[in-house]
Design an enzyme around this catalytic site. Structure first.
Site, PDB file in Angstrom:
ATOM      1  N   ASP A   1      -0.529   1.008  -4.013  1.00 53.17           N
ATOM      2  CA  ASP A   1       0.638   0.147  -3.751  1.00 53.17           C
ATOM      3  C   ASP A   1       0.794  -0.901  -4.858  1.00 53.17           C
ATOM      4  O   ASP A   1       1.913  -1.244  -5.246  1.00 53.17           O
ATOM      5  CB  ASP A   1       0.488  -0.570  -2.401  1.00 53.17           C
ATOM      6  CG  ASP A   1       0.619   0.389  -1.225  1.00 53.17           C
ATOM      7  OD1 ASP A   1       1.335   1.398  -1.353  1.00 53.17           O
ATOM      8  OD2 ASP A   1       0.002   0.126  -0.178  1.00 53.17           O
TER       9      ASP A   1
ATOM     10  N   LYS B   1      -5.003   1.670   7.010  1.00 54.71           N
ATOM     11  CA  LYS B   1      -5.359   1.283   5.636  1.00 54.71           C
ATOM     12  C   LYS B   1      -6.651   0.472   5.537  1.00 54.71           C
ATOM     13  O   LYS B   1      -7.319   0.501   4.512  1.00 54.71           O
ATOM     14  CB  LYS B   1      -4.212   0.501   4.986  1.00 54.71           C
ATOM     15  CG  LYS B   1      -3.013   1.372   4.633  1.00 54.71           C
ATOM     16  CD  LYS B   1      -1.980   0.566   3.869  1.00 54.71           C
ATOM     17  CE  LYS B   1      -0.762   1.403   3.554  1.00 54.71           C
ATOM     18  NZ  LYS B   1       0.193   0.696   2.686  1.00 54.71           N
TER      19      LYS B   1
ATOM     20  N   TYR C   1      12.991  -0.586   1.847  1.00 56.68           N
ATOM     21  CA  TYR C   1      13.816   0.497   1.285  1.00 56.68           C
ATOM     22  C   TYR C   1      14.829   1.051   2.284  1.00 56.68           C
ATOM     23  O   TYR C   1      15.497   2.045   2.013  1.00 56.68           O
ATOM     24  CB  TYR C   1      12.938   1.624   0.724  1.00 56.68           C
ATOM     25  CG  TYR C   1      11.981   2.213   1.732  1.00 56.68           C
ATOM     26  CD1 TYR C   1      12.383   3.199   2.616  1.00 56.68           C
ATOM     27  CD2 TYR C   1      10.660   1.765   1.793  1.00 56.68           C
ATOM     28  CE1 TYR C   1      11.504   3.731   3.543  1.00 56.68           C
ATOM     29  CE2 TYR C   1       9.777   2.282   2.718  1.00 56.68           C
ATOM     30  CZ  TYR C   1      10.206   3.261   3.587  1.00 56.68           C
ATOM     31  OH  TYR C   1       9.331   3.780   4.511  1.00 56.68           O
TER      32      TYR C   1
ATOM     33  N   GLU D   1       1.982 -20.465   6.159  1.00 54.47           N
ATOM     34  CA  GLU D   1       1.563 -20.933   4.836  1.00 54.47           C
ATOM     35  C   GLU D   1       0.079 -20.721   4.565  1.00 54.47           C
ATOM     36  O   GLU D   1      -0.313 -20.378   3.444  1.00 54.47           O
ATOM     37  CB  GLU D   1       1.936 -22.415   4.685  1.00 54.47           C
ATOM     38  CG  GLU D   1       1.710 -22.929   3.275  1.00 54.47           C
ATOM     39  CD  GLU D   1       2.259 -24.336   3.065  1.00 54.47           C
ATOM     40  OE1 GLU D   1       3.069 -24.813   3.884  1.00 54.47           O
ATOM     41  OE2 GLU D   1       1.856 -24.953   2.072  1.00 54.47           O
TER      42      GLU D   1
END
Ligand code: ATR
Length: 265
Positions: A100, A65, A211, A149
């Site tokens: 997305d 990607k 999923y 974080e």
């Protein structure tokens, strides 16, 4: 006949071929959707090859990607997200999109969820980036919470009206929130959740990008407190629907594509 496809490594278990082909069949479009598995360092070469071979459109998945960013002309949203999952070869220069982000937005909208107020996005990896930009572009205030974080803080600095946090304060971040999206891999093929159940409440709409399984522990916990739940197959469906519509210029047939996708899960 038009050829569409997916590059990824591995791509063996992809549900995109049956999902897209169900769409072509329903609309009477003469097209095929095939998977390609280039070597891990050959994503950009594969895009050029597909272009020369006359492939009409490509989806792009892990690990390519980011690799294909330089091989395409970037749509502004894909440029901000820094990742491409859909390439359209129509009209000269290949154009790279990121569906997305819109996939998450449309999955929530499909369930009648109003995208206003505050969203908590858990995770600051590829999926977290896309969803944070997508929800911010809808006008939501986005709180990004991530195990590491600083990654959440870095991402929040790029997203309009966003803040970055660790996972410790999730209960507080969720207390007045409207939408929660899990963009971590926690819950994938395991009975774990990234969000302690005590922070969930009935005023939330909860989307899990995981999923497999369809009903994750997070979604079970969310349903138990009366929250609206949206499983990860909806996000997978709508990123595909958005790509389908860009490529074909037609409204995608949602039901047959959804049925084909869920038949494979
Ligand atoms: P994707 O492209 O699917 O988003 P990724 O870029 O590898 O995948 O990102 C994975 C995300 O899941 C990250 O936000 C990661 O948190 P870190 O940045 O701290 O690594 C999160 N993640 C993975 N395993 C986790 C775990 N056990 N607990 C909490 N977060 C986890």
């Amino acid at each position: 006949m038009d050829v569409y496809g997916l590059i990824g490594n591995p791509v063996g278990h992809s549900l995109s071929p049956p999902m897209h082909e169900a769409g072509y069949e329903a609309l009477g479009i003469d097209a095929k959707y095939v998977t390609f598995e280039p070597a891990a360092d050959e994503g950009a070469v594969a895009v050029e090859a597909a272009d020369r071979l006359g492939v009409a459109g490509l989806n792009v998945t892990i690990p390519f990607k980011q690799d294909v960013l330089d091989a395409v002309s970037l749509d502004p949203l894909a440029e901000r997200i820094g990742a491409v999952n859909t390439i359209d070869f129509d009209g000269g220069t290949p154009t790279g999109y990121n569906t997305d982000a819109v996939g998450a937005v449309r999955a929530l909208e499909h369930h009648g969820i109003e995208l206003s107020g505050t969203a908590v996005v858990v995770g600051a990896g590829g999926a977290g980036r896309a969803v944070a930009f997508g929800l911010a572009d809808e006008g939501m205030t986005v709180r990004i919470a991530n195990r590491t974080e600083w990654k959440a803080r870095d991402l929040a600095a790029e997203v309009p009206d966003a803040s970055g946090h660790g996972l410790d304060g999730l209960d507080e971040l969720l207390a007045d929130a409207d939408v929660l999206v899990n963009c971590t891999s926690v819950g994938m093929d395991e009975d774990e959740t990234p969000v302690p159940a005590g922070g969930l409440h009935g005023g939330l709409a909860v989307l899990d990008a995981v999923y497999s399984p369809l009903e994750t522990r997070l979604l079970r916990d969310a349903a138990a407190v009366g929250a609206t739940t949206v499983d990860g197959a909806w996000m997978l469906l709508y990123q595909g629907v958005e790509a389908f519509e860009r490529w074909t210029g037609e409204n995608a047939p949602i039901d047959p594509m959804n049925d084909a996708l869920r038949a494979g899960l």
